[in-house]
Scaffold this motif. Structure first.
Motif, short mmCIF file in Angstrom:
data_model
loop_
_atom_site.label_atom_id
_atom_site.label_comp_id
_atom_site.label_asym_id
_atom_site.label_seq_id
_atom_site.Cartn_x
_atom_site.Cartn_y
_atom_site.Cartn_z
N SER A 69 -1.94 2.51 8.80
CA SER A 69 -0.71 1.98 8.21
C SER A 69 -0.12 0.91 9.11
O SER A 69 -0.19 0.99 10.34
CB SER A 69 0.31 3.10 8.00
N PHE A 70 0.43 -0.13 8.48
CA PHE A 70 1.18 -1.17 9.18
C PHE A 70 2.65 -0.77 9.19
O PHE A 70 3.21 -0.43 8.14
CB PHE A 70 1.03 -2.52 8.49
N LEU A 71 3.28 -0.81 10.35
CA LEU A 71 4.69 -0.43 10.48
C LEU A 71 5.48 -1.58 11.11
O LEU A 71 4.93 -2.41 11.84
CB LEU A 71 4.82 0.81 11.37
N SER A 72 6.77 -1.61 10.81
CA SER A 72 7.68 -2.55 11.48
C SER A 72 9.05 -1.91 11.55
O SER A 72 9.31 -0.89 10.90
CB SER A 72 7.75 -3.89 10.74
N ALA A 73 9.95 -2.50 12.32
CA ALA A 73 11.26 -1.89 12.56
C ALA A 73 12.02 -1.62 11.27
O ALA A 73 12.54 -0.52 11.06
CB ALA A 73 12.08 -2.77 13.49
N ALA A 74 12.09 -2.60 10.38
CA ALA A 74 12.88 -2.44 9.16
C ALA A 74 12.02 -2.22 7.92
O ALA A 74 12.54 -1.94 6.84
CB ALA A 74 13.76 -3.68 8.96
N GLY A 75 10.70 -2.36 8.05
CA GLY A 75 9.84 -2.26 6.88
C GLY A 75 9.89 -3.54 6.05
O GLY A 75 10.58 -4.50 6.39
N GLY A 76 9.14 -3.56 4.96
CA GLY A 76 9.10 -4.74 4.11
C GLY A 76 8.22 -5.82 4.69
O GLY A 76 7.36 -5.57 5.55
N ASN A 77 8.40 -7.05 4.24
CA ASN A 77 7.58 -8.17 4.70
C ASN A 77 7.95 -8.59 6.12
O ASN A 77 9.13 -8.74 6.44
CB ASN A 77 7.75 -9.37 3.78
N ILE A 78 6.94 -8.77 6.95
CA ILE A 78 7.15 -9.43 8.24
C ILE A 78 6.29 -10.70 8.24
O ILE A 78 5.24 -10.74 7.59
CB ILE A 78 6.81 -8.51 9.45
#
Length: 333
Positions: A69-78
């Motif tokens: 899974s790809f994760l980021s701080a806020a989610g959504g498009n980076i």
């Protein structure tokens, strides 16, 4: 601007293949942490490695599949540094149970991401329950900010423009290979050397010798041959952040057996051998370059200037600065 949506081939990397109903396989959970300005160079190859492993093992009776899974701080498009936009899941408390492996992307946005307090707090919580945490290139700055052990800090701040450009180019060239090696080691552990070898040959056929050395593909070699191969690997990679466990894997031995065999064959422990290799490069740089002691320490895998000074006083009976002055005076420099 390019996009990668949930239905795109890019996110297809993260899906485990369909298995027949009678086949029971456990799932390894792999996370790749992204952020605005990250590079897809290393992150992409990590995802591709696990996707290829799933494909190659889908028809065999293996016990593990990988869910990435790809994760980021806020989610959504980076938005990555190449202007590609990737859809990610956000961070939440479910992740505190940890992952089987967590990779932190590199790229020019890493230093800004390292100042995101929420992201760093999440890393600290998740790290405690995650078996393997690996930075990709500049991703090490996030782990440094989270005070996660095992990641050596690097500082490019006072390099010359030329030195900084050479370091950056070398890092970019190695990102793909280094991140692939880390992922392949997990696949070797779970699915065996044959699957790991096939994945490497499929994705990077030109890097086969280097990858197989790290994977410990030394069938038919004697223990002495394996130890000598690991010693060469330590010598060649001494400037990187490596561990004795990594060298044991190169030799395809358990860490305990490797320590015993290495001392028997080489005459010193692997740790001493690695330290000697690093000291040799350090001494050369002290004599032949104008780099500050702290820079030399980081560049040679010695940590920082304070640690290098302690080791020098213990091993060489002088400080790094005194050694530099003495050797230059003797050489007439």
């Amino acid at each position: 601007m390019a996009y990668a949506s949930l239905e795109s081939p890019m996110v297809g990397w993260v899906r485990a293949p369909e298995r027949s109903a009678h086949y029971a396989a456990a799932t390894r959970h792999i996370a790749i942490l992204l952020f605005d300005g990250c590079s897809l160079l290393g992150a992409g190859i990590v995802a591709e490695v696990f996707h290829a492993a799933n494909e190659l093992s889908s028809s065999a009776s293996h016990n593990w599949i990988y869910d990435v899974s790809f994760l980021s701080a806020a989610g959504g498009n980076i938005t990555c540094s190449s202007s590609i936009r990737v859809w990610t899941d956000g961070l939440d408390a479910r992740h505190y149970m940890g992952f089987d492996a967590l990779f932190v992307a590199g790229g020019k946005g890493a230093h800004s991401a390292a100042r995101d307090e929420r992201l760093i707090a999440w890393l600290r919580r998740v790290h405690a329950n995650t078996s393997t945490v690996r930075p990709i290139g500049e991703g090490r700055s996030l782990l440094e900010a989270a005070c996660i052990n095992g990641v050596q800090q690097r500082d490019f701040g006072s390099y010359s423009v030329r030195e900084e450009r050479e370091e950056r180019n070398g890092s970019e060239a190695n990102d793909r290979l280094e991140s692939m090696k880390s992922a392949l080691m997990l696949i070797k552990r779970d699915l065996g050397i044959d699957v790991a070898r096939n994945v490497a040959e499929r994705l990077m056929p030109d890097a086969g010798d280097s990858l197989m050395s790290l994977l410990g593909d030394s069938t038919g070699k004697s223990p002495a041959d394996k130890v000598r191969a690991a010693a060469r690997w330590l010598q060649e990679n001494c400037q990187r952040s490596i561990s004795i466990a990594d060298a044991a894997q190169v030799a395809a031995m358990s860490e305990r057996n490797f320590l015993r065999r290495f001392k028997m064959e080489v005459g010193v422990t692997p740790s001493d051998y690695l330290l000697h290799a690093r000291l040799a490069i350090t001494c050369s740089l002290l004599t032949d370059s104008e780099l500050p002691v702290d820079k030399i320490a980081r560049r040679t895998g010695m940590g920082n200037g304070d640690r290098l000074a302690k080791i020098f006083r213990k091993r060489m009976k002088v400080s790094p600065t005194e050694y530099r002055m003495k050797t230059r005076r003797e050489a007439g420099i």
